[in-house]
Write a protein that holds these residues in place. Sequence first.
Motif, short mmCIF file in Angstrom:
data_model
loop_
_atom_site.label_atom_id
_atom_site.label_comp_id
_atom_site.label_asym_id
_atom_site.label_seq_id
_atom_site.Cartn_x
_atom_site.Cartn_y
_atom_site.Cartn_z
N THR A 59 -35.62 -7.45 44.25
CA THR A 59 -34.62 -7.08 45.25
C THR A 59 -33.78 -8.30 45.60
N ALA A 60 -32.48 -8.13 45.66
CA ALA A 60 -31.55 -9.19 46.07
C ALA A 60 -31.80 -10.51 45.34
N GLY A 61 -32.01 -10.43 44.02
CA GLY A 61 -32.20 -11.63 43.23
C GLY A 61 -33.59 -12.24 43.27
N VAL A 62 -34.51 -11.60 43.99
CA VAL A 62 -35.87 -12.12 44.11
C VAL A 62 -36.83 -11.16 43.41
N LYS A 63 -37.76 -11.71 42.60
CA LYS A 63 -38.75 -10.89 41.92
C LYS A 63 -40.15 -11.28 42.36
N GLN A 64 -41.00 -10.27 42.54
CA GLN A 64 -42.39 -10.49 42.95
C GLN A 64 -43.30 -9.74 42.00
N ASN A 65 -44.18 -10.49 41.30
CA ASN A 65 -45.14 -9.86 40.40
C ASN A 65 -46.35 -9.36 41.20
N LEU A 66 -46.84 -8.18 40.83
CA LEU A 66 -48.02 -7.62 41.48
C LEU A 66 -49.17 -7.55 40.49
N VAL A 67 -50.38 -7.71 41.00
CA VAL A 67 -51.59 -7.49 40.22
C VAL A 67 -52.29 -6.27 40.82
N PRO A 68 -53.20 -5.64 40.06
CA PRO A 68 -53.86 -4.44 40.58
C PRO A 68 -54.47 -4.64 41.96
N ASN A 69 -54.36 -3.62 42.80
CA ASN A 69 -54.83 -3.58 44.18
C ASN A 69 -53.88 -4.28 45.15
N GLN A 70 -52.72 -4.68 44.66
CA GLN A 70 -51.72 -5.28 45.55
C GLN A 70 -50.61 -4.28 45.85
N GLN A 71 -50.01 -4.47 47.03
CA GLN A 71 -48.91 -3.62 47.46
C GLN A 71 -47.78 -4.50 48.01
N SER A 72 -46.57 -4.27 47.52
CA SER A 72 -45.40 -4.94 48.09
C SER A 72 -44.82 -4.06 49.19
N ASN A 73 -44.32 -4.71 50.21
CA ASN A 73 -43.73 -4.02 51.36
C ASN A 73 -42.35 -4.61 51.59
N LEU A 74 -41.31 -3.84 51.21
CA LEU A 74 -39.94 -4.30 51.37
C LEU A 74 -39.35 -3.71 52.64
N ASN A 75 -38.98 -4.60 53.57
CA ASN A 75 -38.32 -4.19 54.80
C ASN A 75 -36.82 -4.09 54.51
N MET A 76 -36.28 -2.87 54.55
CA MET A 76 -34.88 -2.68 54.18
C MET A 76 -33.91 -3.14 55.25
N ILE A 77 -34.41 -3.43 56.44
CA ILE A 77 -33.53 -3.90 57.51
C ILE A 77 -33.18 -5.37 57.33
N ASP A 78 -34.22 -6.19 57.08
CA ASP A 78 -33.96 -7.63 56.92
C ASP A 78 -34.10 -8.12 55.47
N GLY A 79 -34.50 -7.23 54.55
CA GLY A 79 -34.63 -7.61 53.15
C GLY A 79 -35.87 -8.41 52.83
N ASN A 80 -36.75 -8.58 53.80
CA ASN A 80 -37.95 -9.38 53.58
C ASN A 80 -39.00 -8.57 52.83
N MET A 81 -39.67 -9.23 51.85
CA MET A 81 -40.72 -8.56 51.09
C MET A 81 -42.03 -9.33 51.25
N THR A 82 -43.10 -8.61 51.56
CA THR A 82 -44.43 -9.20 51.66
C THR A 82 -45.36 -8.50 50.67
N VAL A 83 -46.44 -9.18 50.31
CA VAL A 83 -47.43 -8.62 49.38
C VAL A 83 -48.81 -8.75 50.00
N ALA A 84 -49.60 -7.69 49.91
CA ALA A 84 -50.95 -7.69 50.49
C ALA A 84 -51.89 -6.90 49.58
N THR A 85 -53.17 -7.22 49.68
CA THR A 85 -54.20 -6.44 49.00
C THR A 85 -54.52 -5.22 49.85
N VAL A 86 -54.58 -4.05 49.22
CA VAL A 86 -54.78 -2.80 49.96
C VAL A 86 -55.89 -1.97 49.33
N ASP A 87 -56.29 -0.92 50.06
CA ASP A 87 -57.22 0.07 49.54
C ASP A 87 -56.41 1.05 48.70
N VAL A 88 -56.40 0.81 47.38
CA VAL A 88 -55.54 1.57 46.48
C VAL A 88 -55.83 3.07 46.54
#
Length: 388
Positions: free
Chosen positions: A278-307
């Motif tokens: 998104t917006a020129g930034v790429k984030q690689n994910l590994v299994p059990n990870q989730q990216s969370n893109l906030n469309m208001i400020d464009g910020n993306m975070t990654v966390a381990t989740v219960d898939v």
Amino acid sequence: MNKEIENIIVKFLISSANEEELDQLGVWLKTKENVKLFGEYIEINYALDVNFNEFDNKNVKNALSEKIKQESSVFYKYKVYNVLKYAAVVLLFFGLGFIFKEHFFETPVDAIPEIVNTNISVEPGTNKATLTLEDGSSVVLEKGGAFQTQNANSNGEEIIYNKTSQSVTEVTYNYLTIPRAGEFFIVLADGTKVWLNSESQLKYPISFVEGETRQVELVYGEAYFDVSPSELHNGTTFKVLNNAQEVEVYGTEFNIKAYKDETNIYTTLVEGKVSVGTAGVKQNLVPNQQSNLNMIDGNMTVATVDVMSEISWKNGVFSFNGKSLKDIMKVISRWYDVDVIFENSELETITFVGVLGKDQSLKTILETIKTLSIIKNYEINDKTVRLN
């Protein structure tokens, strides 16, 4: 019910059943008669024994908590959800749906309010969709109906596109739109499988151009992708576009949730590899990870989740892992096509963990939530639900 199955049920309830036992229970629960026996057994042995005289409640809760931490693999959790798909009956006090609710055991029986009496029955969603063809015409697909084009076949519960042996030079698109109270399964021309949740729309080519990137667009909503590997398509990658992000994959399984009424896009990787850009930034994910893109400020975070909790919707169950009642009711409203009004705004922030079958009526689910003293009352009036 034989003793062996009875023992497995008990082990399942306290989360100590192994994979082989879960498989055995899952097979046993495939018949309606056994599902009924399962519910009756739980009600007789647990639900009516409110004080749990035969159990040390604190130890049971601790054992459950520890077992959840230990059994964190996706494979084991899949086994559990596979059982729940058949056994997600509503259990009131020691229920499958809410055995992990934090202050559950402390709720005295006389504090539980009476169930609301209502004759209104809102049934769960089913397989249905609207297919928009390349010429702009639309066809309603629903259970019990069949439809066929030169490129695809549908039995009303799924639509499968044909692999073409001819060289395709121009891309033409179809749209599959899933309404509220609907879901649908599609197999694209390259063999990629897509499960679409309620209130979703997918744009995709009826055939892919050989040698070029395979590209689809999740216009809005939620979809689970099982992508046909790149090596089967001369190394071409697969991309899922959205108005705010691009997911590039190489043959993998993942879930994207991008609803119109939410400000965040969630991409959850089950297996394989994806990059979320998104917006020129790429984030690689590994299994059990989730990216969370906030469309208001464009910020993306990654966390381990219960898939398995995140993708349970495609396996026939609702899984709410620490979700707020407000978020839970968003899911409920889409599946039952209702609007939910909180008469008491404080209810919106209540959180709990639970698993419920998607094939239950809305009334059954609301009665369960009420019986657990999460809400005091509810009212169903046509397509509106009021909670207080």
